[in-house]
Each structure stands twice: as structure tokens, then as C-alpha cells.
Design a protein around this motif. Structure first.
Motif, PDB file in Angstrom:
ATOM      1  N   VAL A 221      -9.108 -50.889  -7.615  1.00 56.45           N
ATOM      2  CA  VAL A 221      -9.347 -50.081  -6.431  1.00 56.45           C
ATOM      3  C   VAL A 221     -10.364 -50.408  -5.625  1.00 56.45           C
ATOM      4  N   LYS A 222     -11.312 -51.231  -6.117  1.00 51.72           N
ATOM      5  CA  LYS A 222     -12.792 -51.329  -5.572  1.00 51.72           C
ATOM      6  C   LYS A 222     -12.528 -52.051  -4.300  1.00 51.72           C
ATOM      7  N   GLY A 223     -12.941 -51.542  -3.201  1.00 54.05           N
ATOM      8  CA  GLY A 223     -12.988 -52.272  -1.813  1.00 54.05           C
ATOM      9  C   GLY A 223     -11.812 -51.856  -0.964  1.00 54.05           C
ATOM     10  N   ASN A 224     -10.959 -51.152  -1.565  1.00 50.71           N
ATOM     11  CA  ASN A 224      -9.736 -50.915  -0.683  1.00 50.71           C
ATOM     12  C   ASN A 224      -9.579 -49.394  -0.447  1.00 50.71           C
ATOM     13  N   HIS A 225      -8.764 -49.251   0.603  1.00 47.09           N
ATOM     14  CA  HIS A 225      -8.466 -47.706   0.951  1.00 47.09           C
ATOM     15  C   HIS A 225      -7.199 -47.173  -0.080  1.00 47.09           C
ATOM     16  N   PHE A 226      -7.442 -45.950  -0.422  1.00 46.10           N
ATOM     17  CA  PHE A 226      -6.254 -45.630  -1.521  1.00 46.10           C
ATOM     18  C   PHE A 226      -6.090 -43.998  -1.151  1.00 46.10           C
ATOM     19  N   PHE A 227      -5.075 -43.634  -1.697  1.00 49.09           N
ATOM     20  CA  PHE A 227      -4.706 -42.107  -1.608  1.00 49.09           C
ATOM     21  C   PHE A 227      -3.787 -41.635  -2.924  1.00 49.09           C
ATOM     22  N   LEU A 228      -4.044 -40.563  -3.252  1.00 51.93           N
ATOM     23  CA  LEU A 228      -3.479 -40.090  -4.651  1.00 51.93           C
ATOM     24  C   LEU A 228      -2.069 -39.304  -4.264  1.00 51.93           C
ATOM     25  N   GLU A 229      -1.075 -39.320  -5.268  1.00 53.55           N
ATOM     26  CA  GLU A 229       0.151 -38.593  -4.944  1.00 53.55           C
ATOM     27  C   GLU A 229      -0.095 -37.043  -4.903  1.00 53.55           C
ATOM     28  N   ALA A 230      -1.387 -36.760  -5.465  1.00 54.03           N
ATOM     29  CA  ALA A 230      -1.640 -35.080  -5.116  1.00 54.03           C
ATOM     30  C   ALA A 230      -1.943 -34.896  -3.740  1.00 54.03           C
ATOM     31  N   ASP A 231      -2.373 -36.002  -2.769  1.00 52.21           N
ATOM     32  CA  ASP A 231      -2.617 -35.843  -1.510  1.00 52.21           C
ATOM     33  C   ASP A 231      -1.613 -35.620  -0.602  1.00 52.21           C
ATOM     34  N   ILE A 232      -0.092 -36.170  -1.312  1.00 53.33           N
ATOM     35  CA  ILE A 232       0.865 -35.952  -0.310  1.00 53.33           C
ATOM     36  C   ILE A 232       1.439 -34.539  -0.006  1.00 53.33           C
ATOM     37  N   LYS A 233       1.128 -33.944   1.214  1.00 55.14           N
ATOM     38  CA  LYS A 233       1.445 -32.598   1.343  1.00 55.14           C
ATOM     39  C   LYS A 233       2.102 -32.343   2.728  1.00 55.14           C
ATOM     40  N   GLY A 234       2.482 -33.516   3.466  1.00 56.54           N
ATOM     41  CA  GLY A 234       3.269 -33.362   4.873  1.00 56.54           C
ATOM     42  C   GLY A 234       2.187 -33.318   5.794  1.00 56.54           C
ATOM     43  N   PRO A 235       2.958 -33.276   7.008  1.00 55.80           N
ATOM     44  CA  PRO A 235       4.228 -32.752   7.319  1.00 55.80           C
ATOM     45  C   PRO A 235       5.320 -33.776   7.551  1.00 55.80           C
ATOM     46  N   GLY A 236       4.619 -34.970   7.607  1.00 51.87           N
ATOM     47  CA  GLY A 236       5.454 -36.246   7.948  1.00 51.87           C
ATOM     48  C   GLY A 236       6.226 -36.618   6.529  1.00 51.87           C
TER      49      GLY A 236
END
Length: 273
Positions: A221-236
């Protein structure tokens, strides 16, 4: 025959006398030329010498300048190539931007950047100074200020049409690109927590920041942008059937990579090629 040839040959003494006479005549001509203008000859010759010296210096300066310009040509070509590549990325983003976002500040910024890049390419590629944020007792691997925004690598109509019908389903270009913008927002929020000092965070948020910093320090992951599955909350984008289909499409099109770190499903955003 031999006697006749010898009688016709020039005697050595006569040849020496002729050569001496020729040199004397040359010396006489030189003396006459010098004595024609005795008062002005030497100053004029001095002026000529000074002019020639100045011209030689100027020619040398021109040669040095030409060498510098020739040396700068490869650098300029690389700079122009980078500029054109970046302009192509911005044009792609602007062409595939969701219609609901075209009037916001982000779209305006893209349009202005695209239209003004060529006149200002020298300053455009100036690298921003980035300083390490030193936070005591915080397990973070060299967080930095001035981090670049998360990549918003929108898909094109051609890319969506290239997918098989079972993968594409009822997805539209609008839905997928809105999701891309949304996951980029998740990644930027996580990047903020990774670099934000503890004194600016609440206790609950600090616990999440520590967890994100552990993830950000991983080699994958180091040096990259990332998100977690837990972050996914919509609306899109939601974790429903449509949302899972969008994630499958984005992973297939190389918009992110997926890894498992601990109990988290981590999505690492890909930088635009």
C-alpha cells in the motif's frame, strides 16, 4: 648528350643569386609598405588586432551558448512529452466526467488546467517542496504535507462497451464514473487521517487513524491512495448488487488493486498510465 644537358642547366651560383635577389625585392616592398604611412600604420594595426580579438571572444561566446542550447533540447523534449501526456489525462477526465459534476469547482479546475497548460508548462512541472510531518509516538511511515489528490481515472464509453454483457449488466457510464469520484473521496479522507496530527483528531477518529497508518505502512500500500470496504457507504456506491458489479468492473479495468490486510479488504487506487 650529357655535355649538352649540363651546358643548359642553371649553375648553382646563379640559382642562389636569383633566390637572394627575390628575397631582397620582397624586403624592399615590405619596407616601402611600412614607410607609406609611418605615423598611422602601427595604431591602425593595433586597432585591427583589438577588433579581431573581440570578434574571436564573441565567436567563442556564441559557441558556448549553442552548446548550452543543444544540451537543453533533450530536457525540453522530455518536458513537452510529460506536458502532452498530462494534458491527455485531463482531457480524458473532462470528457468522461459525470454530468452532475460538470458545473462544480472540480470540473472548472480541469477546464482551466487544460486550457492554460501549454503557456505555463515551465511552472506546471515545478515540484512542490514536501516536508515530513513529525508526530511523536505515532506509528506512521514518513507522512508528508502537500499530498497529491487521489486519482480520478474515469472510464470511457469504449472501455465500458468492451466489457462482456454479463459483466456490464445494466451499468451506465454515469453510474461507474460517479462511483470513481466517490472512491477517490474515500481515499482522500483516509490520506488526511494518515497525515493528520493527533491533536486535531477526536479519540474515536484517532483510533481509526492508527489503524489506517498501519495499513498505509504495508509494502503493498505504501505511497498509494487507498480505501477500505468499510468506507463504502454511498450515496453513489453501496455494497449492494449494483455496487459489487461496479467494483468488479473497476477492478477488471485496472482502476484499483485489491488486497487483504488483517480483517480489512483494501482497495489501492491505480495511478493513470
Amino acid at each position: 648528350m650529357d655535355a649538352d644537358d649540363g651546358s643548359r642547366a642553371t649553375p648553382p651560383l646563379d640559382a642562389t643569386a636569383a633566390a637572394f635577389k627575390s628575397q631582397v625585392m620582397e624586403l624592399q616592398d615590405l619596407v616601402l609598405a611600412r614607410s607609406m604611412f609611418p605615423a598611422t600604420a602601427l595604431p591602425e594595426l593595433g586597432n585591427v588586432d583589438a577588433l579581431v580579438t573581440a570578434m574571436e571572444t564573441q565567436v567563442q561566446n556564441i559557441r558556448l551558448r549553442l552548446q548550452e542550447e543543444l544540451g537543453a533540447i533533450p530536457k525540453a523534449k522530455k518536458l513537452v512529452q510529460r506536458l502532452l501526456k498530462q494534458e491527455e489525462k485531463l482531457q480524458h477526465m473532462l470528457a468522461n466526467l459525470p454530468s452532475g459534476m460538470r458545473k462544480d469547482a472540480f470540473a472548472t479546475q480541469l477546464e482551466q488546467s487544460t486550457s492554460k497548460m501549454l503557456p505555463h508548462f515551465d511552472s506546471y512541472f515545478t515540484e512542490a517542496n514536501e516536508c515530513d510531518v513529525k508526530i511523536k509516538d505515532e506509528p506512521v511511515a514518513a507522512p508528508r504535507k502537500g499530498r497529491a489528490p487521489a486519482p480520478r481515472w474515469y472510464i470511457s464509453t469504449e472501455e465500458l462497451d468492451s466489457l462482456s454483457s454479463y459483466m456490464r449488466g445494466r451499468l451506465t457510464l454515469e453510474k461507474v464514473n460517479i462511483a470513481i469520484n466517490e472512491v477517490a473521496s474515500y481515499a482522500e479522507a483516509n490520506a488526511h487521517l494518515v497525515t493528520c496530527p493527533k491533536r486535531k483528531l477526536s479519540e474515536d477518529t484517532w483510533d481509526k487513524a492508527l489503524e489506517l497508518r498501519d495499513i498505509a505502512a504495508k509494502e503493498a500500500v505504501k505511497g498509494n491512495h487507498f480505501f477500505l470496504e468499510a468506507d463504502i457507504k454511498g450515496p453513489g456506491l453501496k455494497l449492494d448488487h449494483t455496487g459489487k458489479a461496479i467494483l468488479t468492473v473497476l477492478r477488471h479495468l485496472g482502476r484499483f488493486q485489491e488486497v487483504r490486510i488483517g480483517h480489512h479488504r483494501v482497495f489501492i487506487l491505480s495511478k493513470q498510465a
